[in-house]
Write a protein that holds these residues in place. Structure first.
Motif, PDB file in Angstrom:
ATOM      1  N   PHE A  37     -12.665  -0.699  -7.332  1.00 13.98           N
ATOM      2  CA  PHE A  37     -12.128  -1.769  -6.484  1.00 13.98           C
ATOM      3  C   PHE A  37     -12.631  -1.623  -5.058  1.00 13.98           C
ATOM      4  CE2 PHE A  37      -8.994  -2.215  -9.867  1.00 13.98           C
ATOM      5  CZ  PHE A  37      -8.901  -3.583  -9.947  1.00 13.98           C
ATOM      6  N   GLN A  38     -12.392  -0.424  -4.484  1.00  6.33           N
ATOM      7  CA  GLN A  38     -12.758  -0.211  -3.095  1.00  6.33           C
ATOM      8  C   GLN A  38     -14.275  -0.320  -2.916  1.00  6.33           C
ATOM      9  OE1 GLN A  38     -10.769   1.689  -4.921  1.00  6.33           O
ATOM     10  NE2 GLN A  38      -9.025   2.478  -3.771  1.00  6.33           N
ATOM     11  N   ALA A  39     -15.018   0.291  -3.837  1.00  2.73           N
ATOM     12  CA  ALA A  39     -16.468   0.270  -3.716  1.00  2.73           C
ATOM     13  C   ALA A  39     -16.989  -1.162  -3.782  1.00  2.73           C
ATOM     14  CB  ALA A  39     -17.092   1.108  -4.828  1.00  2.73           C
TER      15      ALA A  39
ATOM     16  N   LEU B  36      -3.158  -0.887  10.527  1.00  3.60           N
ATOM     17  CA  LEU B  36      -2.005  -0.019  10.826  1.00  3.60           C
ATOM     18  C   LEU B  36      -1.280   0.363   9.528  1.00  3.60           C
ATOM     19  CD1 LEU B  36      -0.566  -1.801  13.984  1.00  3.60           C
ATOM     20  CD2 LEU B  36      -1.550   0.475  13.906  1.00  3.60           C
ATOM     21  N   SER B  37      -1.117  -0.619   8.613  1.00  4.70           N
ATOM     22  CA  SER B  37      -0.479  -0.284   7.331  1.00  4.70           C
ATOM     23  C   SER B  37      -1.295   0.752   6.589  1.00  4.70           C
ATOM     24  CB  SER B  37      -0.338  -1.516   6.444  1.00  4.70           C
ATOM     25  OG  SER B  37      -0.138  -2.659   7.176  1.00  4.70           O
ATOM     26  N   ALA B  38      -2.635   0.621   6.653  1.00  2.00           N
ATOM     27  CA  ALA B  38      -3.485   1.606   5.990  1.00  2.00           C
ATOM     28  C   ALA B  38      -3.214   2.994   6.565  1.00  2.00           C
ATOM     29  CB  ALA B  38      -4.950   1.225   6.152  1.00  2.00           C
ATOM     30  N   GLY B  39      -3.042   3.086   7.887  1.00  2.00           N
ATOM     31  CA  GLY B  39      -2.712   4.360   8.504  1.00  2.00           C
ATOM     32  C   GLY B  39      -1.404   4.922   7.982  1.00  2.00           C
ATOM     33  N   ASP B  48      -5.628   6.309  -1.807  1.00  2.00           N
ATOM     34  CA  ASP B  48      -6.321   5.252  -2.552  1.00  2.00           C
ATOM     35  C   ASP B  48      -5.833   3.870  -2.118  1.00  2.00           C
ATOM     36  OD1 ASP B  48      -8.046   6.347  -5.059  1.00  2.00           O
ATOM     37  OD2 ASP B  48      -6.444   7.734  -4.562  1.00  2.00           O
ATOM     38  N   VAL B  49      -4.500   3.764  -1.939  1.00  4.07           N
ATOM     39  CA  VAL B  49      -3.929   2.485  -1.499  1.00  4.07           C
ATOM     40  C   VAL B  49      -4.397   2.167  -0.085  1.00  4.07           C
ATOM     41  CG1 VAL B  49      -1.798   1.193  -1.218  1.00  4.07           C
ATOM     42  CG2 VAL B  49      -1.930   2.962  -2.940  1.00  4.07           C
ATOM     43  N   ALA B  50      -4.405   3.198   0.781  1.00  2.00           N
ATOM     44  CA  ALA B  50      -4.847   2.993   2.154  1.00  2.00           C
ATOM     45  C   ALA B  50      -6.279   2.486   2.194  1.00  2.00           C
ATOM     46  CB  ALA B  50      -4.728   4.301   2.928  1.00  2.00           C
ATOM     47  N   PHE B  51      -7.112   3.074   1.352  1.00  2.00           N
ATOM     48  CA  PHE B  51      -8.514   2.675   1.256  1.00  2.00           C
ATOM     49  C   PHE B  51      -8.616   1.184   0.927  1.00  2.00           C
ATOM     50  CE2 PHE B  51     -12.394   5.369   0.068  1.00  2.00           C
ATOM     51  CZ  PHE B  51     -13.215   4.509   0.771  1.00  2.00           C
ATOM     52  N   THR B  52      -7.860   0.760  -0.105  1.00  2.00           N
ATOM     53  CA  THR B  52      -7.906  -0.638  -0.511  1.00  2.00           C
ATOM     54  C   THR B  52      -7.391  -1.541   0.599  1.00  2.00           C
ATOM     55  OG1 THR B  52      -7.320   0.229  -2.668  1.00  2.00           O
ATOM     56  CG2 THR B  52      -7.385  -2.139  -2.445  1.00  2.00           C
ATOM     57  N   GLU B  53      -6.280  -1.129   1.230  1.00  2.00           N
ATOM     58  CA  GLU B  53      -5.699  -1.942   2.303  1.00  2.00           C
ATOM     59  C   GLU B  53      -6.695  -2.119   3.434  1.00  2.00           C
ATOM     60  OE1 GLU B  53      -2.553  -3.368   2.346  1.00  2.00           O
ATOM     61  OE2 GLU B  53      -3.214  -4.331   4.194  1.00  2.00           O
TER      62      GLU B  53
END
Lengths: 145, 183
Positions: A37-39, B36-39, B48-53
């Motif tokens: 997903f991220q990639a 900021l939410s990612a932080g 992983d969630v932070a990365f996606t956010e």
């Protein structure tokens, strides 16, 4: 954006690291944070940056829309296909353990393949959505913002 | 400490988004909000969630919202009525949600129901069953493969939907421009 020399140069310098980072996130997802997903999103971000700076027409020449639309389906088909491969080799649907001679190798192969499928679909869909939005906007000058 | 600073900034950003009428600034602030939410997600150990956010919320959706702005208006219409009723509804809903959190298990409580269902099995067995160091990946891709297949299908469907709604006009417009140039 023809007059923004700094933006053009910086964007050109940033593109290779972004693409490389996307590939790193894609194939390193088993060991660290990240995954398809991220990639996929990061990969698409590189092309969107390119389209923003160098224009939509130039970006369409780099990634033709037909290719992107096909990639949308190909990624999903890879994912579903791995599931069917498990079925054909005698396991359950999406059971990767039967894909190789031992369980761990099978799981590893299956996860790598489906993550690649996820990344392909996500990147293609993001690029498609951006092209669809940007293709409709009227040309704007910088002062309009 | 960082938690409080980040939460304060989140609240301030949200207030600024509500107050501002210039939509370009609002879009930029929603990007800031996502970052900021990612932080915060990183602080909660959900990398992983932070990365996606960070990638989706702060990156792609900001660009897509800008694309939408280019198609529509750049200023928000001033509402005619005072937003008293919506404010009351939001306050009551917020109070109910806060009241609901009182019964929730404490953060990180090992006896919480969510930690007693399938999570122990994932943590104990994923090393031998899947063999991938990142447990999040082994849950997403292997244990919950059906869910992930469904998610990818949703993304694919979203792409198809956008294409049906917005796609194709690019080609038609270019053709129109060509005929105009010829004529």
């Amino acid at each position: 954006m023809n007059q923004h020399l700094v933006l053009r140069v910086v964007a050109k310098m940033l593109l290779p690291p972004i693409l490389l980072f996307a590939l790193y996130v894609q194939f390193h997802g088993d060991f660290g944070p990240g995954g398809g997903f991220q990639a996929g999103v990061i990969f698409a971000a590189a092309f969107i940056l390119y389209a923003l700076v160098f224009g939509l027409e130039t970006a369409r020449r780099v990634v033709p829309e037909g290719v992107v639309r096909a990639a949308m389906a190909v990624g999903l088909l890879i994912f579903a296909g791995v599931g069917f491969a498990g079925l054909l080799l005698g396991g359950n649907y999406l059971n990767y353990s039967v894909l190789a001679e031992n369980q761990k190798a099978g799981q590893h192969l299956g996860i790598t393949l489906i993550e690649f499928g996820v990344g392909t679909t996500v990147a293609a869909v993001m690029i498609t959505i951006f092209f669809a939005f940007a293709g409709r906007s009227a040309r704007m000058s910088d002062e309009d913002w | 400490m960082i938690n409080i600073v980040l939460l304060t900034f989140l609240a301030l950003t949200a207030l600024a988004i509500v107050r501002l009428r210039h939509l370009f600034a609002v879009v930029m602030l929603t990007g800031v909000y996502s970052l900021l939410s990612a932080g915060l997600f990183v602080l909660l150990d959900a990398v992983d969630v932070a990365f996606t956010e960070a990638a989706v919320g702060a990156g792609i959706s900001t660009v897509l919202m800008l694309g939408t702005l280019a198609l529509t208006s750049r200023r928000e219409k001033v509402p005619g009525r005072t937003p008293l009723l919506p404010l009351i509804v939001v306050m009551i809903t917020g109070a109910a949600l806060l009241y609901g959190t009182l019964d929730m298990p404490r953060f990180g409580d090992p006896d919480a129901p969510i930690h007693r269902h399938v999570a122990p099995r994932y943590i104990q067995k994923s090393g031998t069953e899947v063999g991938v160091p990142n447990i999040v990946t082994s849950v997403l891709a292997s244990y919950r493969g059906f869910d992930t297949l469904g998610e990818v299908t949703v993304i694919f469907t979203a792409g198809i939907g956008i294409l049906l709604l917005l796609g194709g006009t690019g080609g038609r417009r270019r053709k129109d421009e060509e005929t105009e140039e010829e004529g």
